[in-house]
Design an enzyme around this catalytic site. Structure first.
Site: not given
Lengths: 377, 377
Positions: B90, B262, B300, B302, B305, B331
């Protein structure tokens, strides 16, 4: 199960294989500590990746939080924390005794106050075994009393109590899939250590631990005590030096016939921004590293050293990013595990004894001992 | 370099490919935020494993610490933090303006006090570009002024200033390997947004951001503003909705033609023990999860998980293990990145518009907006 096979020798040092329900353990081995069912700041995948095989967890902490009954309900520590390899729990004794003012010891056990909420609890040998059976580690420890090495009268009394408690732990144990290790006490008094080593070795333990060291005695006293104890222990059982230690201690311990070590030092140093290195212990907070493009240790194969500069690690520390603790933990643990891999290879190819001076020289700068163990948390 | 190719459309939504020096970016995309050159609590290997492609870092923070000159000396952000994929910085404007009492804005720039040590600094459009060139991200942002959406007079003035600064940023830019994005301002006033979109779209930016949203307006106002802006933007440039947002905002944003998002929400929620789930946002500190053997989200994929129970995550939180923040960050980030993967596939197979109600229903419980952005740290 729980047979120990010596595969090579170099003087009193040896390599071996210890068979556990969660895989074979190659010794000598260094075990990272996962006090509260987590090696601090690391996922089990990261712990696995850095080469750890055996992980330790603490009975005192897990009994209080989340509770050993809850861990049992979750299937035990292995599925709960998702560590796939061998695990070891301590008996809870060491940490309860370190509570100092908030515990009371008698011949039957110890009553203590929780460091979390002050609530009153009691551990006995039978209770410690029951908790450890609920936790479900592969290796569990007898409930022992660790004495101040500089108090001979108390040390003799604590040793006697440890021996009675060892027998009670053996009687209390019910699970065939756990190896209960006895613990040799006796402070730094050769006669007491001799008596304790002989007594514990006479009981049917599949492994034997050496307790009461790295608790305030000098390094010379520790090594001298190991010189008394290990020759009295059976060759066909693994020997575990509890709570030790520095890289130097690992080298000296293996040379004296020790097979298993554990210590919070690598992860604790990481949280204090310190890293093992061949240059000695680095404090990566130091401004000298602000623009240092080197890894912590050019010879290290860990994720941190393969990936990041000292400059980046220092930035994370200064910026208070907890990732710094993760990356330093990976390096410090890998450093000790890699040291043990080096030692195992050297024992196997017959070069260990010749390499001891070079190994000690390489690690000398990291040899500083941490202060006397403090109360939990 | 920096061509943007639209690969499929569904109403105003589209998928695309944006070519950067560090690889092709498939859009729509959600970018994890690495404020201080680190996605909080995660290694780059973990960020990569959860499917992130674009990572954001903050100019204000990195200018103050470790300093953009130091980052340049280290080769730029990519080698410094070892993120191999595309990066975005940014302009520093948003965070400087959020310093409230410790900054003073004029037509040339802004003078502000560091939140770290109170020292005085000045950002201008030229200075922001210089810093971002030192940091070396693939996508850099024009220095803009984000106004209070409820103050129309100030919003008009800030928009004008943003336009002058956009021209100055274009003039100041020197590196050909960075894409400078312009920023549309204008609060929630349709006339101002229209004027700003037309003006910024008229300048030779390879991508266009929509700023000044998710800063205190309602969701309805945000969506209405997107409905004004995106139809005025060129089809062949990526559109970036800055600092947004919740799962619901991502779905609604893509439906309105946004390509890049974002937000710190996934990692910030993780540090507050909260997890995205189809049941709504879970607070895993809750005692209800103490013996819950399910993962956060059964659907999920991930690491968290696939590996851990809610009971274990709750234990880590209660025991104050920072590993909890790591596992929840994995997660929460994966949840948003997986949502974007689902959306990309649905746009490509022509089912996105039909799926919007179901996607919104699935994520409704997670839609709560975080309070107005607070000053840095």
């Amino acid at each position: 199960m729980f047979e120990f096979t010596v595969t090579a020798r170099a003087g009193r040092a040896r390599t071996g294989v210890f068979h556990t329900p969660h895989g074979d353990l190659l010794t000598p081995v260094f075990a990272p500590v996962g006090t509260q069912a987590a090696v601090k700041t690391l996922t089990p995948a990261q712990v696995r990746e850095l080469g750890a095989t055996l992980v330790l967890a603490n009975t005192y902490h897990l009994y209080l939080r989340p509770g050993d009954d809850l861990v049992r309900e979750m299937g035990g520590l292995h599925p709960f924390m998702q560590w796939p390899g061998p695990m070891l729990t301590d008996s809870g004794g060491f940490q309860v005794f370190s509570l100092a003012d908030s515990r009371k010891i008698d011949d039957d056990g110890v009553t203590f106050k929780s460091h979390i909420d002050g609530s009153l609890h009691r551990f006995t040998p039978e209770k410690s075994i029951q908790i450890q059976e609920n936790l479900g580690a592969d290796i569990i420890m007898a409930f022992d009393e660790c004495s101040d090495p500089n108090d001979r009268a108390y040390t003799a009394k604590a040793m006697e109590r440890t021996h009675r408690w060892a027998e009670r732990c053996l009687a209390a144990k019910t699970r065939p899939d756990q190896a209960l290790f006895g613990i040799v006490q006796g402070g730094i008094v050769p006669d007491l250590r001799t008596a304790s080593a002989r007594f514990i070795a006479s009981l049917p333990f599949p492994g034997i631990a050496i307790g009461g060291l790295s608790v305030g005695e000098t390094k010379a006293e520790m090594y001298a005590t190991l010189d008394v104890v290990t020759p009295l222990l059976p060759e066909d059982k693994p020997r575990y030096l509890m709570g030790v230690g520095t890289p130097e201690d690992l080298i000296e311990g293996v040379a004296r016939g020790v097979d298993i070590f554990d210590c919070v030092l690598p992860t604790r140093l990481a949280r204090h921004n310190a890293a093992f290195s061949p240059e000695g212990r680095l404090n990566l907070m130091n401004a000298a590293y602000a623009r240092d493009k080197r890894p912590i240790d050019e010879t290290c194969d860990c994720y941190t050293c393969r990936t990041f500069t000292r400059a980046y690690l220092r930035h994370l520390i200064v910026a208070k990013e907890t990732l710094a603790g993760t990356l330093l933990s990976i390096h410090n643990l890998r450093a000790l595990i890699r040291l043990m891999e080096t030692i195992r290879l050297a024992i196997q190819d017959g070069t260990f004894e010749a390499k001891i001076p070079a190994l000690l020289a390489q690690w000398r700068g990291n040899a500083k001992r941490e202060p006397l163990a403090k109360p939990p948390r």
